[in-house]
Design a protein around this motif. Structure first.
Motif, PDB file in Angstrom:
ATOM      1  N   ILE A 193       0.843  -1.143   0.056  1.00 32.58           N
ATOM      2  CA  ILE A 193       0.019   0.111   0.013  1.00 32.58           C
ATOM      3  C   ILE A 193       1.050   1.246   0.100  1.00 32.58           C
ATOM      4  O   ILE A 193       2.055   1.346   0.736  1.00 32.58           O
ATOM      5  N   LYS A 194       0.542   2.320  -0.914  1.00 29.96           N
ATOM      6  CA  LYS A 194       1.100   3.420  -0.778  1.00 29.96           C
ATOM      7  C   LYS A 194       0.715   4.326   0.372  1.00 29.96           C
ATOM      8  O   LYS A 194      -0.313   4.884   0.314  1.00 29.96           O
ATOM      9  N   SER A 195       1.586   4.207   1.399  1.00 27.15           N
ATOM     10  CA  SER A 195       1.161   4.694   2.717  1.00 27.15           C
ATOM     11  C   SER A 195       2.353   4.607   3.629  1.00 27.15           C
ATOM     12  O   SER A 195       3.406   4.032   2.996  1.00 27.15           O
ATOM     13  N   SER A 196       2.176   5.047   4.877  1.00 25.19           N
ATOM     14  CA  SER A 196       3.455   4.899   5.710  1.00 25.19           C
ATOM     15  C   SER A 196       2.780   4.270   6.994  1.00 25.19           C
ATOM     16  O   SER A 196       1.705   4.299   7.117  1.00 25.19           O
ATOM     17  N   THR A 197       3.840   3.893   8.150  1.00 28.00           N
ATOM     18  CA  THR A 197       3.082   3.504   8.940  1.00 28.00           C
ATOM     19  C   THR A 197       2.534   4.341   9.819  1.00 28.00           C
ATOM     20  O   THR A 197       1.642   3.878  10.810  1.00 28.00           O
ATOM     21  N   GLU A 198       3.075   5.548   9.831  1.00 24.08           N
ATOM     22  CA  GLU A 198       2.171   6.618  10.837  1.00 24.08           C
ATOM     23  C   GLU A 198       0.746   6.858  10.486  1.00 24.08           C
ATOM     24  O   GLU A 198      -0.289   6.813  11.041  1.00 24.08           O
ATOM     25  N   ILE A 199       0.740   6.679   9.196  1.00 22.12           N
ATOM     26  CA  ILE A 199      -0.744   6.944   8.560  1.00 22.12           C
ATOM     27  C   ILE A 199      -1.357   5.781   8.834  1.00 22.12           C
ATOM     28  O   ILE A 199      -2.891   5.778   9.066  1.00 22.12           O
ATOM     29  N   GLN A 200      -0.995   4.657   8.804  1.00 17.27           N
ATOM     30  CA  GLN A 200      -1.716   3.212   9.029  1.00 17.27           C
ATOM     31  C   GLN A 200      -2.213   3.367  10.335  1.00 17.27           C
ATOM     32  O   GLN A 200      -3.402   2.910  10.493  1.00 17.27           O
ATOM     33  N   ALA A 201      -1.414   3.601  11.109  1.00 15.97           N
ATOM     34  CA  ALA A 201      -1.841   3.910  12.596  1.00 15.97           C
ATOM     35  C   ALA A 201      -2.872   4.894  12.723  1.00 15.97           C
ATOM     36  O   ALA A 201      -3.731   4.318  13.465  1.00 15.97           O
ATOM     37  N   LYS A 205      -6.986  -0.272  11.904  1.00 12.73           N
ATOM     38  CA  LYS A 205      -6.861  -1.518  11.319  1.00 12.73           C
ATOM     39  C   LYS A 205      -7.628  -1.605  10.042  1.00 12.73           C
ATOM     40  O   LYS A 205      -8.878  -1.072  10.276  1.00 12.73           O
ATOM     41  N   PRO A 206      -6.974  -2.226   9.324  1.00  9.62           N
ATOM     42  CA  PRO A 206      -7.923  -2.573   7.989  1.00  9.62           C
ATOM     43  C   PRO A 206      -8.877  -3.805   8.337  1.00  9.62           C
ATOM     44  O   PRO A 206      -8.982  -4.257   9.313  1.00  9.62           O
ATOM     45  N   GLU A 207      -9.720  -4.024   7.085  1.00  9.45           N
ATOM     46  CA  GLU A 207     -10.859  -4.897   7.251  1.00  9.45           C
ATOM     47  C   GLU A 207     -10.322  -6.206   7.410  1.00  9.45           C
ATOM     48  O   GLU A 207      -8.989  -6.459   6.850  1.00  9.45           O
ATOM     49  N   ASP A 208     -11.055  -7.254   7.870  1.00  6.81           N
ATOM     50  CA  ASP A 208     -10.341  -8.432   8.220  1.00  6.81           C
ATOM     51  C   ASP A 208      -9.948  -9.260   6.553  1.00  6.81           C
ATOM     52  O   ASP A 208      -9.213 -10.111   6.860  1.00  6.81           O
ATOM     53  N   VAL A 209     -10.623  -8.813   5.647  1.00  7.20           N
ATOM     54  CA  VAL A 209     -10.239  -9.637   4.583  1.00  7.20           C
ATOM     55  C   VAL A 209      -8.886  -9.351   4.002  1.00  7.20           C
ATOM     56  O   VAL A 209      -8.120 -10.202   3.358  1.00  7.20           O
ATOM     57  N   PHE A 210      -8.290  -8.138   4.404  1.00 12.50           N
ATOM     58  CA  PHE A 210      -6.931  -8.025   4.334  1.00 12.50           C
ATOM     59  C   PHE A 210      -5.969  -8.804   5.138  1.00 12.50           C
ATOM     60  O   PHE A 210      -6.318  -9.231   6.374  1.00 12.50           O
ATOM     61  N   GLY A 211      -4.807  -9.151   4.147  1.00 13.16           N
ATOM     62  CA  GLY A 211      -3.625  -9.901   5.277  1.00 13.16           C
ATOM     63  C   GLY A 211      -2.813  -9.081   5.771  1.00 13.16           C
ATOM     64  O   GLY A 211      -3.057  -8.191   6.478  1.00 13.16           O
ATOM     65  N   ASP A 212      -1.507  -9.418   5.375  1.00 11.58           N
ATOM     66  CA  ASP A 212      -0.453  -8.422   5.622  1.00 11.58           C
ATOM     67  C   ASP A 212      -0.289  -7.224   5.094  1.00 11.58           C
ATOM     68  O   ASP A 212       0.119  -7.359   3.824  1.00 11.58           O
ATOM     69  N   VAL A 213      -0.829  -6.216   5.603  1.00  7.71           N
ATOM     70  CA  VAL A 213      -0.836  -4.998   4.821  1.00  7.71           C
ATOM     71  C   VAL A 213       0.493  -4.127   5.039  1.00  7.71           C
ATOM     72  O   VAL A 213       0.931  -3.802   6.197  1.00  7.71           O
ATOM     73  N   VAL A 214       1.383  -4.127   3.843  1.00  7.47           N
ATOM     74  CA  VAL A 214       2.798  -3.496   3.888  1.00  7.47           C
ATOM     75  C   VAL A 214       2.793  -2.252   3.455  1.00  7.47           C
ATOM     76  O   VAL A 214       2.792  -2.159   2.048  1.00  7.47           O
ATOM     77  N   PRO A 215       3.101  -1.302   3.954  1.00  4.16           N
ATOM     78  CA  PRO A 215       3.491   0.038   3.593  1.00  4.16           C
ATOM     79  C   PRO A 215       4.699   0.153   2.898  1.00  4.16           C
ATOM     80  O   PRO A 215       5.757  -0.429   3.302  1.00  4.16           O
ATOM     81  N   VAL A 216       4.599   0.932   1.611  1.00  5.14           N
ATOM     82  CA  VAL A 216       5.906   0.946   0.842  1.00  5.14           C
ATOM     83  C   VAL A 216       6.350   2.341   0.890  1.00  5.14           C
ATOM     84  O   VAL A 216       7.148   2.613   0.127  1.00  5.14           O
ATOM     85  N   GLY A 217       5.823   3.333   1.679  1.00  7.38           N
ATOM     86  CA  GLY A 217       6.086   4.811   1.684  1.00  7.38           C
ATOM     87  C   GLY A 217       5.242   5.571   0.985  1.00  7.38           C
ATOM     88  O   GLY A 217       4.379   4.939   0.105  1.00  7.38           O
ATOM     89  N   PRO A 218       5.337   6.922   0.850  1.00  4.84           N
ATOM     90  CA  PRO A 218       4.749   7.613   0.035  1.00  4.84           C
ATOM     91  C   PRO A 218       4.764   7.699  -1.422  1.00  4.84           C
ATOM     92  O   PRO A 218       4.080   8.265  -2.367  1.00  4.84           O
ATOM     93  N   LEU A 219       6.156   7.150  -1.700  1.00  3.67           N
ATOM     94  CA  LEU A 219       6.453   7.096  -3.322  1.00  3.67           C
ATOM     95  C   LEU A 219       6.168   8.491  -4.012  1.00  3.67           C
ATOM     96  O   LEU A 219       5.604   8.630  -5.058  1.00  3.67           O
ATOM     97  N   VAL A 220       6.714   9.535  -3.340  1.00  5.38           N
ATOM     98  CA  VAL A 220       6.528  10.963  -3.827  1.00  5.38           C
ATOM     99  C   VAL A 220       7.772  11.107  -4.966  1.00  5.38           C
ATOM    100  O   VAL A 220       8.772  10.994  -4.382  1.00  5.38           O
ATOM    101  N   GLN A 221       7.406  11.494  -6.168  1.00  7.40           N
ATOM    102  CA  GLN A 221       8.525  11.906  -6.854  1.00  7.40           C
ATOM    103  C   GLN A 221       9.528  13.009  -6.369  1.00  7.40           C
ATOM    104  O   GLN A 221       8.924  13.956  -5.967  1.00  7.40           O
TER     105      GLN A 221
END
Length: 437
Positions: A193-201, A205-221
C-alpha cells in the motif's frame, strides 16, 4: 547489503489505465530498480507515452517499458488514444474496463516471454493475478490509495458513489467485487500500500479480508525539470517564502462553471499570491479562449496587472510544492496530491470532490496538516469560505499550528521513507524465495 537474489529478480508491474495509478506504480518501479530489481513496466502505449517522452526515464536502464495492446475488436468504439481514462468520455469508462479485461491473453503472452519471478498488479484487474498463477508466478496487489483498505459502506456513500461501487457491473463484476477478488488473489496474503506506518496507525486497522498490509512509503517523485517550466519558476522565485497558494484539482477532476467563478473571486478576496491550474472536462484544444470565457470578466487582466496570480493549464506540481515560496495547496485531496503536499511540508486547503477524496480530506484534517473548505460538502464552493481558508492556512496566526504540523510530518517522512521501503523489499524477496522451495 544487496543480495544476489535482489540483483537478479525480475518483476512485471501492471497498473490500472489512469494517471493516478500509473504515476505511483512508476515511482514504485523506480525505487525497486534502484534496489537492483529488473522491472518490466506494462501498460497501453498511450499510458506509457508521458514516460517515454520524459528524458529522465532513460537514465534508468533497469526499467523496460512493455506495450500492452487492448484487443483490436474494441478499437472502433475505443481507438488507441482512448486507452486511458484521461480525456475519456464518461460513457466509455465501462468499455475501457471491458477491453482491459479482454487483454488477459495478451498479458499472458507477455508473461510467457519475460518469465518474471513476480507480478505486481492493481486493484481493478484480478485477471492479472490469474494469468500469473497459471504460469506459477507469484502476484502481489499494490493499492495506490490508503482508503482502499476500508470497504465502503452504503451509508458512507452518496448516490453517485453507491452506483459506482455497488451497481456498475462490467463482465459480471462490480468495482467492489473486483477489488475484493484482487485482495484475496494476492500471494502470501500480502498487500502492498502506498502509505506510511504513521498513516496506517492513524487510519486504523484494515478490514479482516486484508492479510499482511505492507506500507511502501509515500512514493513521491522528486522535482524534475520540464519544458515550459521557466515562466512558472521565474514567477515563484520572485515571491517571498511560504507566500503562494497553489490551486489544482488533478488531471481528472473538474469544477463547474459556478465553482470556477467562486474560486476566482475567493482567490482575489484572500489577497494571497496564487498559481491556479484551470482545466476543463474533455478540453484539449483552444484552452486559452475557454479560460477567458470561464473566468469572471476582468479577472485575468487584474491579476496580471497586480502580479498576484498565474493561470495555467498544466503545472509541474511536485516542483511547485517543493519550492520555498509555496505556502498552501488548494487540493481535491486525491491520494497522490495529498502525499506530495505532506512530503514537501505544504499545508492543505481541502476541497474534496468525489470518491475517496472526502475520506482523505478527513484524514489529513485529523492529522493536523489541513483545513477543509466546509461548504463543498453541500455541493457548492463559496468565495467567502475559499478566501477564509486560504488566509488562515497561508497568512494568519490561527493557521500557525497547521503550518508547523505540515513541516513536522515532512521532516519525519524524509527520515523514515527508506526504512519502510526496505521492509517491503525484504518481504517481497522472502515471498519469492519461499515459492521456489
Amino acid at each position: 547489503m544487496e543480495s544476489k537474489q535482489e540483483k537478479s529478480m525480475s518483476i512485471v508491474m501492471v497498473p490500472y489505465l489512469a494517471h493516478g495509478h500509473v504515476s505511483p506504480f512508476y515511482e514504485f518501479a523506480k525505487k525497486l530498480s534502484n534496489k537492483g530489481f529488473h522491472i518490466y513496466f506494462c501498460s497501453t502505449p498511450i499510458c506509457l507515452e508521458p514516460i517515454r517522452n520524459n528524458n529522465n526515464h532513460f537514465d534508468n536502464h533497469q526499467i523496460k517499458l512493455i506495450d500492452l495492446q487492448l484487443p483490436s475488436s474494441f478499437h472502433q468504439q475505443l481507438p488507441p488514444h482512448y486507452h486511458s481514462t484521461k480525456n475519456l468520455p464518461h460513457h466509455l469508462m465501462n468499455t475501457l474496463l471491458a477491453a482491459f479485461d479482454a487483454s488477459k491473453p495478451a498479458f499472458s503472452d507477455i508473461l510467457k516471454t519475460l518469465r518474471p519471478e513476480l507480478v505486481i498488479y492493481d486493484g481493478f484487474q484480478p485477471w492479472a493475478a490469474e494469468a500469473a498463477r497459471e504460469l506459477n508466478i507469484e502476484a502481489v496487489l499494490f493499492i495506490t490509495g490508503v482508503q482502499s483498505q476500508k470497504i465502503p459502506k452504503v451509508t458512507e456513500c452518496n448516490k453517485e458513489q453507491m452506483d459506482c461501487f455497488f451497481k456498475n457491473s462490467v463482465n459480471g463484476m462490480t468495482p467492489i467485487q473486483r477489488f475484493l477478488k484482487c485482495v484475496t488473489s494476492s500471494s502470501g496474503h500480502m498487500v502492498l500500500i502506498k502509505s506510511s506506518t504513521e498513516i496506517q496507525a492513524k487510519f486504523g486497522k484494515p478490514e479482516d479480508v486484508f492479510g499482511d498490509v505492507v506500507p511502501v512509503g509515500p512514493l513521491v517523485q522528486r522535482p524534475l525539470d520540464h519544458d515550459g517550466d521557466e515562466k512558472i519558476m521565474d514567477w515563484l522565485n520572485k515571491k517571498e517564502a511560504s507566500s503562494v497558494v497553489f490551486v489544482s484539482f488533478g488531471s481528472e477532476n473538474f469544477l463547474s462553471q459556478e465553482e470556477i467563478e467562486e474560486m476566482a473571486h475567493g482567490l482575489e478576496l484572500s489577497n494571497v499570491d496564487f498559481i491556479w491550474v484551470v482545466r476543463f472536462e474533455g478540453e484539449i484544444n483552444n484552452v486559452k479562449k475557454t479560460i477567458h470565457e470561464a473566468l469572471p470578466q476582468g479577472f485575468l487582466e487584474r491579476i496580471q496587472i497586480q502580479g498576484k496570480g498565474l493561470i495555467i493549464d498544466w503545472a509541474p506540481q511536485v516542483k511547485i510544492l517543493a519550492h520555498t515560496s509555496s505556502g498552501g495547496f488548494v487540493s481535491h485531496c486525491g491520494w497522490n496530491s495529498t502525499l506530495e503536499a505532506m512530503m514537501y511540508g505544504v499545508p492543505i486547503i481541502a476541497i474534496p470532490l468525489q470518491f475517496d477524496q472526502p475520506l482523505n480530506a478527513n484524514l489529513v484534517v485529523d492529522m493536523g496538516v489541513a483545513i477543509e473548505v466546509p461548504a463543498r460538502r453541500e455541493k457548492k464552493i463559496t468565495r467567502q469560505e475559499v478566501a477564509k481558508a486560504i488566509k488562515t492556512v497561508v497568512v494568519e496566526e490561527q493557521g500557525k499550528e497547521v503550518r508547523r504540523r505540515a513541516k513536522e510530518w515532512s521532516e519525519n517522512w524524509k527520515k523514515k521513507e527508506d526504512e519502510e521501503f526496505h521492509v517491503a523489499v525484504e518481504k517481497l524477496l522472502q515471498l519469492v524465495q519461499q515459492s521456489k522451495k
